[in-house]
Each structure stands twice: as C-alpha cells, then as structure tokens.
Design an enzyme around this catalytic site. Structure first.
Site, PDB file in Angstrom:
ATOM      1  CD  GLU A 112      -5.738  58.047  83.880  1.00 30.02           C
ATOM      2  OE1 GLU A 112      -6.895  57.627  84.087  1.00 30.02           O
ATOM      3  OE2 GLU A 112      -5.391  58.559  82.801  1.00 30.02           O
ATOM      4  CG  HIS A 167     -13.371  63.615  86.784  1.00 27.82           C
ATOM      5  ND1 HIS A 167     -12.376  64.401  87.319  1.00 27.82           N
ATOM      6  CD2 HIS A 167     -12.751  62.755  85.946  1.00 27.82           C
ATOM      7  CE1 HIS A 167     -11.207  64.032  86.808  1.00 27.82           C
ATOM      8  NE2 HIS A 167     -11.410  63.032  85.981  1.00 27.82           N
ATOM      9  NE  ARG A 218     -11.704  58.961  87.312  1.00 28.43           N
ATOM     10  CZ  ARG A 218     -11.901  58.935  85.998  1.00 28.43           C
ATOM     11  NH1 ARG A 218     -13.098  58.654  85.538  1.00 28.43           N
ATOM     12  NH2 ARG A 218     -10.920  59.178  85.168  1.00 28.43           N
ATOM     13  CG  HIS A 243     -16.450  61.799  84.525  1.00 30.23           C
ATOM     14  ND1 HIS A 243     -16.132  62.653  83.493  1.00 30.23           N
ATOM     15  CD2 HIS A 243     -15.556  60.778  84.447  1.00 30.23           C
ATOM     16  CE1 HIS A 243     -15.098  62.176  82.819  1.00 30.23           C
ATOM     17  NE2 HIS A 243     -14.753  61.027  83.371  1.00 30.23           N
ATOM     18  NE  ARG A 270     -15.523  55.586  83.713  1.00 27.26           N
ATOM     19  CZ  ARG A 270     -14.481  56.342  83.392  1.00 27.26           C
ATOM     20  NH1 ARG A 270     -13.366  55.779  82.953  1.00 27.26           N
ATOM     21  NH2 ARG A 270     -14.529  57.651  83.525  1.00 27.26           N
TER      22      ARG A 270
END
Length: 541
Positions: A111, A237, A290, A357, A392
C-alpha cells in the site's frame, strides 16, 4: 477488584477489555450501537507488520515517520512496530485467518508509502470484519459485561480523577414515521475509564466513516479538561466511489470506500482524458502518501469543473475476464459494491473522489494510553499517542488499536494498585479557545448537514485563513444558540460542534502546511524523503 469501563467496541476497545480482564479487572464494555458496529468493521485495508524474514523493523519505522511528515513521536512508532508482530500473532490465535498463498505463506500486500509489501489481509478486502468478528467472539466467551445502545454523555469526575461515566441507554433513533424515543440516563461507577470511541468522520459532508463516528470521546474528554493534540491533522482517503457521479446514465447511490490496496495491486488514477496525473504531485504517483494523492485528485477535479477522476483497474490482468476474476477474488467486498451500482470495473474505470477518513489527532496519551486526567485512558483513533504524526501510514491504524489497546489493558490494574498516575512524556497542550470574528451577512440555522458542508469547504482537503476564520465564527454562533441536548442525536450534534470548533482552532494556529493539514495560502511541504523526515523534531499542535 479494579472495575474498568471501556467505551467503544472496535479493535482498540475490544483488545483493552480482553487484556484488562485477563489481568484480573472487572470490565464493563459499553457501545453506542450493537457490539459489532464500529469503524474496525469497515476497514478494507489490512494490518501492517514486520512478519516476513526479508522485511525490517527499521524500514517500517522509517516509512511511518516519513508518511507522518516527520511529526510522529519516534518512541511511539518504535513501540508500534516492535510490538506489532506479537499482536498480529495474538489475532491469529483468536481465529483471524489472514490470506495465504498456495504454499501456505501469508500473501504480501503493498500500500501507499510502504517500502515493502508488509500488509496482511483477510478475505481480500474484509480484514476489519474478520478482526471484529474474532474479537467479539472471544469477548462473548469472557466475563466482560456488555451494554449495547449505550451512548457516552460525559465522564464523571471526583476530585480531579475519573470516577465513572454517564450514559444514555436505549435511545431509539428516528426511523420512518417512528418518533425518536429518549433513552434513560445511567451512571456507571469505575476505577478507570478507557475511551475507545473512534474518530469524528461525521464532521464532513463526504466521509468513509459510519454514522457512529461523531467524536463523542474527544468531546467528553474536552469537557472534562483533558488535553488534546493535533486535531488539525484529518486524513482524507483519496479513493471513494463517487456517489454523486453518474456513469452510463446511472446514479451510483451511496459512496463506498475503494481500498488503497487496489492501487497497490497496480490500478491507476486517470483524468477524464485518460491521462495519469498523480505523478504531477509526487514521484511515487498513485502510491504516494494519502494526503498527497487526495490533494492531487482534488486539484484535478477542480480543473475539470468538479467532474470526477477515475480509478482504472482494467489492465490488472491480460484479459477483461481474467481481470474480473482477479478483482472478485482479491477484493470481494468492493467488487460486489461496484457491481451492485451497475459498473463493471474490469472493463471500465470507476469514478472516485476523496473523503474524510481518519483523525490523526485526539486525546493526548502516553505509551500506555494514560491521558492527563488520572484514571482516564484513550486508545485507537480517539487518542493521540504520537504514532501517525501529520499523516497516517496505510494499514497502521488496526495495528495501533491492537498494540496500544493491549498496553492500556495491561496497565490498568497496576496503575490502580499503585495509586500513582505517571505523567510520562505527555505534551502540555490544552484545548484551544475559539477564534471568533465578525462575519458579514446572516448565518444559517444549525443543522448537522450545514456543519458538514461548511467544514468540507472551509476546513477540508485545502484550507486558508479566510475559510478557517469563517468556520470558527459560524461555529461560535451555533454554539451560543445550541439548545441543551436530550436525545442521542442531539448529543451527537453537540459533540460534533465541540470537536469541530477545536479542529478549526488548531488549524488556524498552525499557519504552515504540514501533512494532512494543507494551507493553500502558506508554503507547503508536499512530501519529504526519509532522511529529512527522521531528522525533524516531532511537534504538537
């Protein structure tokens, strides 16, 4: 016997409850909905951990601090990464079946912002559901008392120490023509209270969070005088199936999260002309942190007069049929959701948009979950332990809930027995006073949707002083005129106003762009390399 009340039933709350019970505490777990309804259940991504021989703890630490724009607490990150594998093995022992290949080895997932494919998944894109089910099943065989449909009104204090919780139990939300039935107020006394109430995604008009994410724990902690940190760092997100978009004449209905793991498998982001645009913002393109990817999408949508960008997974296998089979096997939950909306994502790109998110900030804690109020702990998204910094790292949230939930559960009995409340390295950051400015014209009456739309515009992906000052002033007016709550929905609205006010105040105080807090009117660090990130002194909001 020490009595601990745990508020919340996601991975953090369930882990705290089980560990505290194993350490001899009497535990009562309260949750505002049914036991299984928590943010954990919706986690499509996986859980990150150093579970492979060719991965390294130092690499996971570096990736976490880099994604956090150098704002993470290095000690907290090391605890997360060092203890993560043991907590993952604990989940496996509880029955979580992480995906394995034909050779029996765990399937590696990649990811964004990870330098190694260290993500474990269960059921493809159903990791959160698998973890929630396993923990709930274990809890039901334990001696933990569970109170469902119990809403946290406030913390009970006695001589500066937490002494219990005040609850609203059995409140029935309005449904159709059925009027809302107010619940009954109950007080539950306790030697320790653990907030595991999740985040505050319902602050925003577009969110991946379920309806229960209304910032209740943070608001209760603020009213009790607890310290909070980093509330301006709200992660958006990048890829949510755009419910407001139209494709082939079909309305796509409710928005739905499309996991970052889809991009990890090779799906790309394209504009309406078919061009990959993410590399304009970062050399890692779709696999950049992100916050960078989300802003790249927002800018591209603005350039297209609000029309959506697309996630293209059509090329993941040699033929459309092979791609369809792969998507159905690897991402069964997303595949069903996409196809239920009339789209064939093996043959056509799907429209996506960013959405609120994950809240990186929260109630300030030390590495055992202790807050600045004796007897009060916080774990999971409601807490700010220092792991996430300004942004994060993907799939670190489930890991955080497991690691720090276990630490808090193990500390409660010992702390109660000692009678002491170690301050540790807690940051001395107090709730911020609202910045109230005069604004021209009338202010519309408060509704939850009005708050959500305003924060999306003024305190969302891209912010500036004018928008933040407008939001601060409007919220201040709404707070002055907001009536005393009676029902759960009214208490939730109050909590959203409290947390929204503090988020905006924190964003106004931090005038520079950093990570998930992007100021379009100030200098921005879009991304930093690892060497720069680890040399930055961690700060507080």
């Amino acid at each position: 016997m020490v009595h601990a009340v745990v508020v919340g039933s996601g991975i953090a709350g369930l882990t705290v409850a089980l560990h505290a019970a194993d350490n001899g505490c009497r535990v009562t777990l309260v949750t505002k909905d049914v036991l299984e309804h928590a943010n954990t259940r919706y986690a499509q991504g996986g859980i990150a951990g150093v579970m492979f021989d060719d991965d390294r703890v130092e690499d996971h630490i570096r990736d976490t601090i880099t994604a956090g724009a150098g704002m993470s607490d290095p000690e907290a990150v090391r605890v997360l990464v060092d203890e993560g594998p043991a907590r993952i093995r604990e989940l496996i022992a509880l029955g979580v079946a992480f995906d394995r290949g034909e050779d029996g080895a765990f399937v590696k997932g990649l990811e964004a912002a990870h330098s190694y494919p260290r993500i474990l998944h269960s059921g493809g894109d159903a990791t959160g559901t698998a973890i929630e089910k396993a923990l709930v099943a274990r809890l039901r065989t334990s001696e933990v008392q569970v109170i469902e449909h119990a809403f946290l009104i406030d913390l009970v204090l006695d001589a500066g120490r937490v002494a219990g919780v005040e609850l609203l139990v059995g409140d029935v939300p309005a449904s159709g023509r059925t009027p809302q039935v107010p619940g009954r107020r109950e007080r539950v006394d306790a030697d320790a209270v653990v907030l595991a109430t999740g985040g505050a995604g319902q602050l925003y008009a577009h969110t991946t969070n379920p309806s229960v994410a209304t910032g209740d724990g943070i608001a209760a902690a603020l009213r009790a005088g607890a310290e909070v940190t980093d509330l301006e760092f709200f992660q958006f997100h990048p890829t949510v199936l755009d419910g407001k978009a139209y494709a082939a004449g079909l309305s796509l209905g409710e928005s739905f999260l499309v996991s970052e793991a889809v991009r990890g498998e090779g799906a790309t982001l394209i504009d309406e002309s078919g061009r990959r645009f993410a590399f304009d913002a970062h050399p890692d393109g779709e696999l950049a942190p992100r916050d960078v990817v989300a802003r790249a999408i927002a800018r591209q949508m603005e350039a297209q007069n609000g029309r959506p960008v697309f996630l293209d997974a059509t090329h993941l296998r040699a033929t459309p049929d092979e791609t369809a089979a792969f998507l159905a096997r690897r991402f069964p939950t997303i595949d069903r959701a996409v196809r239920d909306r009339g789209l064939d994502w093996a043959r056509e790109p799907i429209p996506v948009t960013p959405a609120a998110h994950y809240l990186m900030g929260g109630v300030t804690t030390d590495l055992q979950g202790r807050t600045t109020i004796p007897g009060l702990y916080a774990v999971g998204e409601v807490a700010r332990a220092g792991v996430h910094g300004a942004n994060r790292l993907a799939s670190n949230s489930l890991l955080e809930g497991a690691v720090f939930g276990a630490r808090a559960g193990d500390a409660i009995a010992e702390d109660a027995a000692s009678g002491a409340w170690p301050a540790g390295s807690l940051a001395k950051v107090h709730p911020l006073p609202p910045k109230v400015l005069s604004i021209e014209g009338s202010v519309r009456s408060f509704t939850r949707s009005a708050l959500q739309e305003m924060l999306w515009e003024d305190a969302g992906l891209m912010r500036d002083a004018a928008g933040l000052e407008h939001a601060a002033s409007v919220i201040a007016r709404w707070r002055r005129t907001h009536h005393s709550p009676v029902t759960q929905a009214e208490f939730e609205d109050q909590n959203l106003l409290v947390v929204g006010e503090q988020l905006v105040a924190a964003a106004l105080r931090r005038e520079e762009s950093l990570g998930a807090h992007y100021r379009s009117d100030e200098h921005s660090r879009e991304w930093v390399d690892a060497a720069t990130a680890v040399s930055v002194t961690p700060g507080v909001a």
